[in-house]
Design an enzyme around this catalytic site. Structure first.
Site, short mmCIF file in Angstrom:
data_model
loop_
_atom_site.label_atom_id
_atom_site.label_comp_id
_atom_site.label_asym_id
_atom_site.label_seq_id
_atom_site.Cartn_x
_atom_site.Cartn_y
_atom_site.Cartn_z
N SER A 136 0.83 -1.20 0.00
CA SER A 136 0.00 0.00 0.00
C SER A 136 0.86 1.25 0.00
O SER A 136 1.97 1.26 0.55
CB SER A 136 -0.89 0.00 1.25
N TYR A 161 -2.39 -0.30 9.97
CA TYR A 161 -2.56 -0.85 8.62
C TYR A 161 -1.27 -0.74 7.83
O TYR A 161 -0.79 -1.70 7.22
CB TYR A 161 -3.70 -0.12 7.89
#
Length: 342
Positions: A136, A161
């Site tokens: 990501s 995350y």
């Protein structure tokens, strides 16, 4: 630059196959004549009906096998590898969302760390030609230098995350080094489009408009120093992945590489919102303007995401280029039809 085109004779295992990127990638591979094994646990992080709609599209096509399982179950993952012997594995199953990771950390460790470990172990015991996995843009944290390059320092994540995604890259590197697993990590930059994730801002803004609710914009109302995002249309993401699938890293030392997949053209959040208003105006044939409420930037949010796509272009000759006006129009047209808003 030479790279191998998609090989339809191989078996492709896609985890997170009912997810946004996973379903689009699976559909593309099936259209090309590939055999696809799709795995998904169909969790209720967002509307399961949307996941079932995506899955229904895939199940109409020849060559698709669906397995409703969770990759955090090690025995299940090993059984899938033993039975189907995939040659190409694309791990897209993960708990997504920056803000949700602050409220529900457990599920991120379970899915993103333990689940990915199970995939790596399976690739070790049932050797594959290539493991491609989702990372990501959030790994860049609050980096000030733009555009973000794959060689940048990424040891200061600002959300759990992001930490799990950075961990995935480290784990893949280690397994590649120890067990010669060819692996490629993809740092996705704000992916959007029809049938996207309802937890993403553009989707949530649209929901709120039809519910006659104000939208919350987390930029302090500071238009001069607005958040920038590198919005990437789903078809561009899929094209990038497909080009990489049969082109594993060839380095003799460690067969592991990381690529950005982004639009290389960041937009101010407010510009994106105006483009979405225009797209909905066109889809509904009436003027649309959101009721806007401005709030402070949320913990874990970063001021800008901006991808350098030089490495990806050098590797497979592709650079995402869909403008937000075109991508958002496709989303708006889909939303109005899917939710019957005409």
């Amino acid at each position: 630059m030479t790279y191998q085109a998609l090989q339809t004779s191989k078996i492709y295992l896609i985890t997170g196959a009912a997810g946004f990127i996973g379903s689009y990638l699976s559909k593309r591979l099936l259209n090309e004549g590939c055999q696809v094994i799709g795995v998904d646990n169909l969790n209720d992080y967002y509307d399961v009906n949307l996941k079932k709609t995506r899955l229904g599209e895939l199940e109409k096509q020849e060559g698709f096998t669906f397995i409703k399982e969770d990759i955090s179950n090690k025995e299940t993952v090993e059984n899938i590898f033993e039975e189907y012997k995939p040659q190409i594995v694309v791990n897209l199953a993960a708990q997504a969302g920056v803000r949700y990771s602050i409220e529900n950390p457990d599920v991120y460790i379970q899915s993103n760390i333990i689940g990915f470990y199970n995939i790596l172990e399976a690739c070790r015991h049932y050797p594959v030609d290539h493991l491609v996995y989702a990372s990501s843009s959030s790994v860049y944290g609050a980096n000030k230098k733009v555009p973000f390059e794959e060689t940048d320092f990424v040891d200061t994540p600002v959300s759990l995350y992001a930490s799990t995604k950075k961990s995935n890259e480290l784990m893949a590197h280690t397994y590649s080094h120890l067990y010669k697993i060819p692996a490629t990590g993809l740092r996705f930059f704000t992916v959007y489009g029809p049938m996207g994730r309802p937890d993403m801002a553009y989707f949530g803004f649209t929901d709120k408009y039809f519910n006659e609710e104000p939208i919350k914009i987390f930029n302090n109302g500071d238009f001069e120093n607005d958040l920038y995002r590198d919005f990437t249309y789903i078809d561009d993401i899929v094209e990038g992945i497909v080009r990489l699938l049969n082109n594993p890293p060839q380095d003799e030392d460690v067969q592991h590489k990381v690529f950005n997949i982004g639009n290389n053209n960041p937009e101010k959040l407010m510009v994106f919102i105006r483009a979405l208003e225009n797209a909905l105006s066109n889809a509904l044939d009436r003027d649309v303007e959101f009721n806007k409420v401005y709030e402070p930037i949320k913990p874990g949010d970063v001021p800008a995401t901006y991808a350098s796509t030089k490495l990806l272009h050098e590797a497979v000759g592709f650079k995402p280029e869909t403008p937000i006006e075109e991508g958002l129009q496709k989303f708006a047209d889909w939303y109005v039809e899917y939710y019957n808003k005409k």
